[in-house]
Design a protein around this motif. Structure first.
Motif, PDB file in Angstrom:
ATOM      1  N   ARG A 188       0.823  -1.199   0.000  1.00  0.00           N
ATOM      2  CA  ARG A 188       0.000   0.000   0.000  1.00  0.00           C
ATOM      3  C   ARG A 188       0.862   1.256   0.000  1.00  0.00           C
ATOM      4  NH1 ARG A 188      -4.120  -0.648   3.735  1.00  0.00           N
ATOM      5  NH2 ARG A 188      -3.581  -2.861   3.734  1.00  0.00           N
ATOM      6  N   VAL A 189       0.329   2.300  -0.626  1.00  0.00           N
ATOM      7  CA  VAL A 189       0.924   3.635  -0.604  1.00  0.00           C
ATOM      8  C   VAL A 189      -0.175   4.607  -0.197  1.00  0.00           C
ATOM      9  CG1 VAL A 189       2.088   5.437  -1.916  1.00  0.00           C
ATOM     10  CG2 VAL A 189       2.551   3.031  -2.437  1.00  0.00           C
ATOM     11  N   ILE A 190       0.102   5.439   0.813  1.00  0.00           N
ATOM     12  CA  ILE A 190      -0.885   6.416   1.297  1.00  0.00           C
ATOM     13  C   ILE A 190      -0.235   7.794   1.343  1.00  0.00           C
ATOM     14  CG2 ILE A 190      -2.436   7.089   3.170  1.00  0.00           C
ATOM     15  CD1 ILE A 190      -2.376   4.184   4.128  1.00  0.00           C
ATOM     16  N   TYR A 191      -0.865   8.754   0.708  1.00  0.00           N
ATOM     17  CA  TYR A 191      -0.426  10.158   0.794  1.00  0.00           C
ATOM     18  C   TYR A 191      -1.589  10.990   1.315  1.00  0.00           C
ATOM     19  CZ  TYR A 191       0.934  14.877  -0.458  1.00  0.00           C
ATOM     20  OH  TYR A 191       1.231  16.215  -0.391  1.00  0.00           O
ATOM     21  N   ASP A 192      -1.308  11.798   2.335  1.00  0.00           N
ATOM     22  CA  ASP A 192      -2.352  12.704   2.788  1.00  0.00           C
ATOM     23  C   ASP A 192      -1.769  14.021   3.264  1.00  0.00           C
ATOM     24  OD1 ASP A 192      -1.405  11.978   5.329  1.00  0.00           O
ATOM     25  OD2 ASP A 192      -3.402  12.045   6.227  1.00  0.00           O
ATOM     26  N   GLU A 193      -2.607  15.039   3.256  1.00  0.00           N
ATOM     27  CA  GLU A 193      -2.267  16.374   3.729  1.00  0.00           C
ATOM     28  C   GLU A 193      -3.298  16.816   4.754  1.00  0.00           C
ATOM     29  OE1 GLU A 193      -2.305  18.926   0.352  1.00  0.00           O
ATOM     30  OE2 GLU A 193      -0.373  18.221  -0.420  1.00  0.00           O
ATOM     31  N   ILE A 194      -2.824  17.332   5.863  1.00  0.00           N
ATOM     32  CA  ILE A 194      -3.696  17.940   6.864  1.00  0.00           C
ATOM     33  C   ILE A 194      -3.113  19.304   7.188  1.00  0.00           C
ATOM     34  CG2 ILE A 194      -4.643  17.793   9.188  1.00  0.00           C
ATOM     35  CD1 ILE A 194      -4.446  14.778   9.013  1.00  0.00           C
ATOM     36  N   ARG A 195      -3.915  20.354   7.026  1.00  0.00           N
ATOM     37  CA  ARG A 195      -3.443  21.712   7.243  1.00  0.00           C
ATOM     38  C   ARG A 195      -3.972  22.269   8.560  1.00  0.00           C
ATOM     39  NH1 ARG A 195      -1.587  24.137   2.315  1.00  0.00           N
ATOM     40  NH2 ARG A 195      -1.811  22.699   0.552  1.00  0.00           N
ATOM     41  N   SER A 196      -3.289  23.282   9.048  1.00  0.00           N
ATOM     42  CA  SER A 196      -3.747  24.002  10.235  1.00  0.00           C
ATOM     43  C   SER A 196      -4.967  24.851   9.863  1.00  0.00           C
ATOM     44  CB  SER A 196      -2.619  24.898  10.756  1.00  0.00           C
ATOM     45  OG  SER A 196      -2.350  25.927   9.822  1.00  0.00           O
ATOM     46  N   PRO A 197      -5.669  25.421  10.841  1.00  0.00           N
ATOM     47  CA  PRO A 197      -6.837  26.249  10.513  1.00  0.00           C
ATOM     48  C   PRO A 197      -6.530  27.409   9.569  1.00  0.00           C
ATOM     49  CG  PRO A 197      -6.873  25.673  12.825  1.00  0.00           C
ATOM     50  CD  PRO A 197      -5.559  25.184  12.300  1.00  0.00           C
ATOM     51  N   ASP A 198      -5.266  27.900   9.561  1.00  0.00           N
ATOM     52  CA  ASP A 198      -4.916  28.979   8.643  1.00  0.00           C
ATOM     53  C   ASP A 198      -4.223  28.474   7.381  1.00  0.00           C
ATOM     54  OD1 ASP A 198      -2.570  28.238   9.806  1.00  0.00           O
ATOM     55  OD2 ASP A 198      -1.977  30.235  10.478  1.00  0.00           O
ATOM     56  N   GLY A 199      -4.337  27.161   7.122  1.00  0.00           N
ATOM     57  CA  GLY A 199      -3.886  26.610   5.855  1.00  0.00           C
ATOM     58  C   GLY A 199      -2.420  26.238   5.782  1.00  0.00           C
ATOM     59  N   LYS A 200      -1.717  26.141   6.909  1.00  0.00           N
ATOM     60  CA  LYS A 200      -0.278  25.878   6.895  1.00  0.00           C
ATOM     61  C   LYS A 200       0.050  24.447   7.330  1.00  0.00           C
ATOM     62  CE  LYS A 200       1.049  30.676   7.840  1.00  0.00           C
ATOM     63  NZ  LYS A 200       1.785  31.574   8.764  1.00  0.00           N
TER      64      LYS A 200
END
Length: 378
Positions: free
Chosen positions: A203-215
């Protein structure tokens, strides 16, 4: 006579429609006891809920719409079964899942709503020798592999094509600014590819989680993650191997909630973490399984390294009830204070107010622990 025949036909149609729908009540309860050393306040013996896995209850169902298409829903909430309270705070009745969608054998599955505990990074449990127990894949990355729930999200998963399957997720922030949010978490999205073959999977998993101001300002919370892992079965033994890279180029001490003065010399908020692990699960008998794994994390090439050793086992009392235990030992470098359970980033003590801040060990100190309990499913 004609009216009677029509009534009978309608009743039969209603019965058939009912037979094509299904609603299931399900859940599980996990309670146990644990003993851990090395915290700022000393050794601790505690009763705990969810050390092997979360306790939860839920409802799920489907309705056959014809042509191989089904409508589906899932409502699931998490419990602290030591106190009987909802986990996730007041009002969080279905904090793990609250989705509705459709699935088709040829075209795949679409869901929308609170995807919650189905956040795509949580699929990394399939590459984890300890299956996301208390001491497992999330420990050395301080919970990054079970991130904050995906609220207001959308998910699409393809059918399996000869073992190959893809999944994608996207969460709207419901804010006028694209990346920003008024909640504790900003926009998140992710992609996953899995390939299952006769003796294992990859398996390969890529994810992005940003702070409330998008950083990307906290490598353990608001960051990019790429994970590659796989398993291979040889006889009664299943082998695991994996690698994860986390990146948060905007991270500073302030963005992770600590002050420069509170951190020891040479310690600052990491902007990148490399995480590797290897392990195995041995099915000793139909009832007994043993697991062992080693995890290592390297933060900013020296600013917070740790290695964790784990050994666990389960014993099935029935098809739905089993006993479990796991022991763990984490060894920290001089610039690291990661506890076995992950824990929050930062020093464990405020010298100005003589206040214990968290359960982290002192920097450079090790921690050992063991827990045992029982889980039953319904």
């Amino acid at each position: 006579m004609k009216k009677t025949a029509i009534a009978v036909a309608l009743a039969a149609a209603a019965t058939a429609a009912h037979a094509q729908s299904s609603v299931t009540l399900y859940g599980r309860i996990d309670n146990g006891i644990q003993y851990e050393t090395g915290s700022r306040t000393g050794n601790q013996l505690a009763a705990e809920s969810g050390n092997w896995g979360c306790s939860w209850f839920g409802l799920e169902g489907f309705e056959d719409l014809g042509g191989g298409t089904r409508a589906l829903f899932k409502l699931e909430g998490q419990l602290n079964t030591m106190t009987g309270s909802l986990a996730g705070g007041p009002g969080a009745l279905f904090n793990r899942h609250a989705v509705v969608g459709m699935e088709n054998d040829r075209f795949g599955t679409f869901k929308m709503g609170n995807i919650g505990a189905g956040e795509i990074q949580q699929d990394s449990w399939g590459a984890d020798p300890q299956l996301m127990q208390r001491y497992a894949i999330s420990s050395l990355v301080r919970g990054r592999n079970w991130p904050t729930a995906v609220n207001g999200g959308f998910e699409y998963q393809t059918p399996s094509w000869n073992g190959l399957q893809f999944k994608g997720q996207y969460e709207l922030t419901n804010n006028a600014k694209w990346n920003e949010s008024t909640t504790s978490q900003g926009r998140s999205n992710g992609l996953e590819a899995t390939y299952t073959f006769g003796s294992g999977d990859f398996r390969v998993i890529y994810d992005e989680i940003r702070s409330p101001d998008g950083k990307f300002d906290n490598v353990y919370a608001n960051s990019r993650s790429i994970l590659v892992g796989g398993t291979y079965v040889v006889g009664p033994v299943k082998f695991y191997l994996g690698y994860q890279h986390l990146s948060a180029p905007d991270a500073t001490n302030a963005s992770v909630g600590v002050t420069d003065a509170s951190q020891p010399a040479g310690v600052s908020a990491p902007t990148a973490v490399n995480h590797e692990w290897v392990g195995a699960a041995w099915q000793v008998s139909a009832a007994t399984a043993l697991t062992a794994a080693v995890f290592h994390a390297n933060a900013n090439n020296g600013n917070g390294n740790a290695t964790m050793f784990t050994l666990g086992g389960t014993y099935n009392l029935s098809k739905r009830t089993f006993l479990y235990t796991e022991a763990g030992y984490v060894r920290n470098s001089s610039t690291s204070n990661i506890p076995l359970s992950g824990g929050s980033y930062g020093n464990n003590f405020d010298s100005a107010t003589s206040t214990v801040l968290n359960g982290n060990p002192n920097y450079g100190r090790s921690q050992a622990g063991i827990f045992a309990g029982i889980m039953t499913l319904f």
